[in-house]
Scaffold this motif. Sequence first.
Motif, PDB file in Angstrom:
ATOM      1  N   ARG A 218      70.137  23.930  76.747  1.00 41.32           N
ATOM      2  CA  ARG A 218      68.646  24.109  77.197  1.00 41.32           C
ATOM      3  C   ARG A 218      67.504  24.677  76.445  1.00 41.32           C
ATOM      4  O   ARG A 218      66.343  24.449  75.386  1.00 41.32           O
ATOM      5  CB  ARG A 218      68.577  24.891  78.346  1.00 41.32           C
ATOM      6  CG  ARG A 218      67.551  25.160  78.621  1.00 41.32           C
ATOM      7  CD  ARG A 218      66.394  24.081  79.622  1.00 41.32           C
ATOM      8  NE  ARG A 218      65.057  24.450  80.265  1.00 41.32           N
ATOM      9  CZ  ARG A 218      64.114  24.205  79.976  1.00 41.32           C
ATOM     10  NH1 ARG A 218      63.856  22.392  79.727  1.00 41.32           N
ATOM     11  NH2 ARG A 218      63.109  24.206  81.218  1.00 41.32           N
ATOM     12  N   ALA A 219      67.869  25.262  75.230  1.00 35.72           N
ATOM     13  CA  ALA A 219      67.078  26.476  74.370  1.00 35.72           C
ATOM     14  C   ALA A 219      67.103  24.898  73.044  1.00 35.72           C
ATOM     15  O   ALA A 219      65.594  25.227  72.492  1.00 35.72           O
ATOM     16  CB  ALA A 219      67.603  27.282  73.895  1.00 35.72           C
ATOM     17  N   GLU A 220      68.070  24.516  73.051  1.00 40.28           N
ATOM     18  CA  GLU A 220      67.734  23.597  72.109  1.00 40.28           C
ATOM     19  C   GLU A 220      66.616  22.328  72.580  1.00 40.28           C
ATOM     20  O   GLU A 220      66.222  22.300  71.438  1.00 40.28           O
ATOM     21  CB  GLU A 220      69.191  22.813  71.658  1.00 40.28           C
ATOM     22  CG  GLU A 220      68.750  22.052  69.991  1.00 40.28           C
ATOM     23  CD  GLU A 220      70.166  21.660  69.858  1.00 40.28           C
ATOM     24  OE1 GLU A 220      70.374  22.024  68.079  1.00 40.28           O
ATOM     25  OE2 GLU A 220      71.226  21.441  70.972  1.00 40.28           O
ATOM     26  N   ALA A 221      67.155  21.964  73.046  1.00 44.86           N
ATOM     27  CA  ALA A 221      65.774  20.962  73.814  1.00 44.86           C
ATOM     28  C   ALA A 221      64.506  21.737  74.367  1.00 44.86           C
ATOM     29  O   ALA A 221      63.352  20.692  73.613  1.00 44.86           O
ATOM     30  CB  ALA A 221      66.183  20.731  75.850  1.00 44.86           C
ATOM     31  N   LEU A 222      63.884  23.175  74.178  1.00 43.03           N
ATOM     32  CA  LEU A 222      62.714  23.262  74.768  1.00 43.03           C
ATOM     33  C   LEU A 222      62.434  23.929  72.754  1.00 43.03           C
ATOM     34  O   LEU A 222      60.950  23.413  72.932  1.00 43.03           O
ATOM     35  CB  LEU A 222      62.792  24.604  75.382  1.00 43.03           C
ATOM     36  CG  LEU A 222      63.482  25.047  76.044  1.00 43.03           C
ATOM     37  CD1 LEU A 222      63.279  26.226  76.791  1.00 43.03           C
ATOM     38  CD2 LEU A 222      62.301  24.198  77.392  1.00 43.03           C
ATOM     39  N   LEU A 223      63.908  23.856  71.682  1.00 43.65           N
ATOM     40  CA  LEU A 223      62.714  23.968  70.575  1.00 43.65           C
ATOM     41  C   LEU A 223      62.310  22.696  70.177  1.00 43.65           C
ATOM     42  O   LEU A 223      61.701  22.946  69.070  1.00 43.65           O
ATOM     43  CB  LEU A 223      63.669  24.730  69.340  1.00 43.65           C
ATOM     44  CG  LEU A 223      64.012  25.906  69.584  1.00 43.65           C
ATOM     45  CD1 LEU A 223      65.630  26.405  69.175  1.00 43.65           C
ATOM     46  CD2 LEU A 223      63.310  26.979  68.968  1.00 43.65           C
ATOM     47  N   ARG A 224      63.142  21.799  70.084  1.00 44.64           N
ATOM     48  CA  ARG A 224      63.005  20.481  68.859  1.00 44.64           C
ATOM     49  C   ARG A 224      61.771  19.619  70.613  1.00 44.64           C
ATOM     50  O   ARG A 224      60.986  19.032  69.518  1.00 44.64           O
ATOM     51  CB  ARG A 224      63.761  19.217  69.913  1.00 44.64           C
ATOM     52  CG  ARG A 224      65.531  19.642  69.327  1.00 44.64           C
ATOM     53  CD  ARG A 224      66.271  18.768  69.321  1.00 44.64           C
ATOM     54  NE  ARG A 224      67.861  19.120  68.743  1.00 44.64           N
ATOM     55  CZ  ARG A 224      67.459  18.910  67.232  1.00 44.64           C
ATOM     56  NH1 ARG A 224      66.465  18.959  66.648  1.00 44.64           N
ATOM     57  NH2 ARG A 224      68.821  19.436  66.780  1.00 44.64           N
ATOM     58  N   THR A 225      61.097  20.369  70.875  1.00 49.02           N
ATOM     59  CA  THR A 225      59.845  19.925  71.523  1.00 49.02           C
ATOM     60  C   THR A 225      58.336  20.750  71.290  1.00 49.02           C
ATOM     61  O   THR A 225      57.850  20.724  71.297  1.00 49.02           O
ATOM     62  CB  THR A 225      59.671  20.230  73.280  1.00 49.02           C
ATOM     63  OG1 THR A 225      59.602  21.506  73.637  1.00 49.02           O
ATOM     64  CG2 THR A 225      60.839  19.505  73.852  1.00 49.02           C
ATOM     65  N   GLN A 226      58.871  21.781  70.192  1.00 50.84           N
ATOM     66  CA  GLN A 226      57.694  22.807  69.837  1.00 50.84           C
ATOM     67  C   GLN A 226      57.110  22.183  68.970  1.00 50.84           C
ATOM     68  O   GLN A 226      57.675  21.535  67.912  1.00 50.84           O
ATOM     69  CB  GLN A 226      58.614  24.187  69.158  1.00 50.84           C
ATOM     70  CG  GLN A 226      58.869  24.966  70.732  1.00 50.84           C
ATOM     71  CD  GLN A 226      59.244  26.508  69.931  1.00 50.84           C
ATOM     72  OE1 GLN A 226      59.409  26.385  68.845  1.00 50.84           O
ATOM     73  NE2 GLN A 226      59.265  27.310  70.165  1.00 50.84           N
ATOM     74  N   PRO A 227      55.815  22.278  68.299  1.00 52.34           N
ATOM     75  CA  PRO A 227      55.124  21.867  67.256  1.00 52.34           C
ATOM     76  C   PRO A 227      55.634  22.202  65.953  1.00 52.34           C
ATOM     77  O   PRO A 227      56.155  23.605  65.969  1.00 52.34           O
ATOM     78  CB  PRO A 227      53.796  22.347  67.586  1.00 52.34           C
ATOM     79  CG  PRO A 227      53.823  23.574  68.130  1.00 52.34           C
ATOM     80  CD  PRO A 227      54.907  23.434  69.058  1.00 52.34           C
TER      81      PRO A 227
END
Length: 227
Positions: A218-227
Amino acid sequence: MPQLLSAWTAVIPLRAGSKGLPSKNTRPLAGKPLYRHAVDQALQAGAARVVVTTDIEALWSAELPPEVALVRRPAELAGDTVPMAPVLVHALQAAQVSGPVVLLQATSPLRSADDIRQGLALYATGAFELVMSVTEADRSVLKWGRLEGDRFVPLSDPAHCFANRQSLPPVVKPNGAVYVLDAARFVASGSFVSEHIGALVMPAERSHDIDNLQDFERAEALLRTQP
């Protein structure tokens, strides 16, 4: 910006063992080991020094920025039931840290450098002995209580137990991402407990904590959406 922010130390605790996700602190997350997110955030926020306290042997051969110092954590402080306070005391003493300290747990990789700077700015006001990051929680916990035999004892105002949830005051909980404190005071007390704690409010999307594989993904998915 307060002068205090220019001379502070980050402390990052890393433990080799993890029941929820083995070797999670060195597991690659969005292109780099989990612990490097905390190291890089500390340096981006302006840390003069980063102290990593760890029992992970591989870190002694890892390529680390020159500002990073390693402290070897004793086995008696590396168990999964050991609280954070004695770990931090040992690290501060072993690395001879003084002045303002920011404790950054590697399992909170979604915090930003600005979150750290805001925590330091709040601490720099001098109003608090400890600044702790928090995030909004379900206010219905104000309805809860504990048992003393057969007696219900409210955790807060007894009137909260019978109020509509929407009318209850906002509630926050620690998210584990940022703690700001003074090294000497902490070593002397050996405790985070204080009656003067400042709250650094962080949004839920940056308050994600990693304990198991699902959290990690979940954290990796969220990080990859950050600019």
